[in-house]
Write an enzyme that holds these catalytic residues in place. Sequence first.
Site, mmCIF file in Angstrom:
data_model
loop_
_atom_site.group_PDB
_atom_site.id
_atom_site.type_symbol
_atom_site.label_atom_id
_atom_site.label_comp_id
_atom_site.label_asym_id
_atom_site.label_seq_id
_atom_site.Cartn_x
_atom_site.Cartn_y
_atom_site.Cartn_z
ATOM 1 N N LYS A 49 132.916 -19.402 60.665
ATOM 2 C CA LYS A 49 133.078 -17.956 60.492
ATOM 3 C C LYS A 49 133.509 -17.611 59.072
ATOM 4 C CE LYS A 49 134.248 -17.470 65.360
ATOM 5 N NZ LYS A 49 135.325 -17.383 66.366
ATOM 6 N N GLN A 93 141.213 -16.428 68.202
ATOM 7 C CA GLN A 93 140.372 -17.561 68.559
ATOM 8 C C GLN A 93 140.777 -18.074 69.933
ATOM 9 O OE1 GLN A 93 137.771 -18.694 66.604
ATOM 10 N NE2 GLN A 93 137.228 -19.945 68.379
ATOM 11 N N ASP A 118 135.133 -8.576 68.033
ATOM 12 C CA ASP A 118 134.588 -9.478 69.045
ATOM 13 C C ASP A 118 134.022 -8.700 70.228
ATOM 14 O OD1 ASP A 118 134.341 -12.178 68.625
ATOM 15 O OD2 ASP A 118 136.390 -12.676 69.196
#
Length: 290
Positions: A49, A93, A118
Site C-alpha cells: 500500500k 490493518q 476502506d
Amino acid sequence: MAVTLSGREVSEEIKNRLKEKIAKENVSPLLTIVQVGNREDSNVYIRMKIKYAEECGVKTDYTRLDRKIKEDELCKVIKQLNESDLVHGIIVQLPFDCENDINTDLITNLIDPKKDVDGLSNLNAGKLLHGQTKGDCFLPCTPNGCMELIRKSGIKIEGSRAVVIGRSKIVGSPMAQLLIWANATVTVLHSRSKNIPEIVKEADILVVAIGKAGFVKKEWVKKGAVVIDCGINAIKDETKKSGQRLVGDVEPDVKTVAGYMTPVPGGVGPMTVAMLISNTVDSAIEKKKN
C-alpha cells in the site's frame, strides 16, 4: 484459453490516472495506516500500500501500535486522526494482532465516514446497500477493484447473470450489491447453499471469495464466463524455497473454459490497493472543495 485479466496492468493504468488527477486538482492526499501488533502478512500488505501510494504521489503515515494496547487507547488514536485536517484517509490493518480484546466493528465505525477509505463503516456500507454509489460513499476496495476488472473484460454487466460465492461483509456481500446496482441479476452462494455447481454453471460473471483453495472446478463454469478469483490460499509446495505457494479459490484449469479470468497472485490483490489509494485521492479532493 481465457484472456488474463491482469490486476497489475490495470492498477498501473489507474496509477497514471491518479497522478494526473492529483496534479490537476492540486491536492496533497495523506493516508494513515494504523496497525496493531506485527503480523508478517499484514506487514507485506502494508508495504504494498505504501509503495503504490508513493508512486501515485500520495503521502502515507504508518502508525504501528504495541500488541498490549487496550481498546480505549486505540479509540483515542482514531479520534485524533479524525480531528486532523491533514489526514484524508484512515485504515486499520485487519486482523488485529493484540493481547487484549478489541471490537473490530467498534473501531471501523469510529473512523470518520469521510475518511473511511476502506469503505467498511456501517454508514458507507448502508449507502451502498441503498445504491448510493455515485460519489456519495466510499466503496469497499476489493469489490470495487473486481468491478474494474469485470468492466475491463468488455462484458455487458446489465442483464448478465452473476454469481458471487462468499458473503463476507468485506468482499462477498458488497460485491453482490455493486453488481445489483450495475443491473446484473445476482445470486449469492455460501457455505449453506445447495446445488452450487448447477447454479455456478449459469453465471456469465463469476466472483469467488470463499477462502477455499481450488473450490471451483472446470466442470462448473459456463463456457466464456468472466471469472474473478479473490482467493489467496497458501498450500504446500516443496519445489518452492518457502515450502508453499499461493493459489486461488478457482482451479487453474478453469481458464480452459472461461472467457476471461484473473490470475493468483497478480489479479484482484493489486486492484484492492489501487482502489484504496483512489479513494484517498477522492477524499482529498472533496476536502478541498469544502
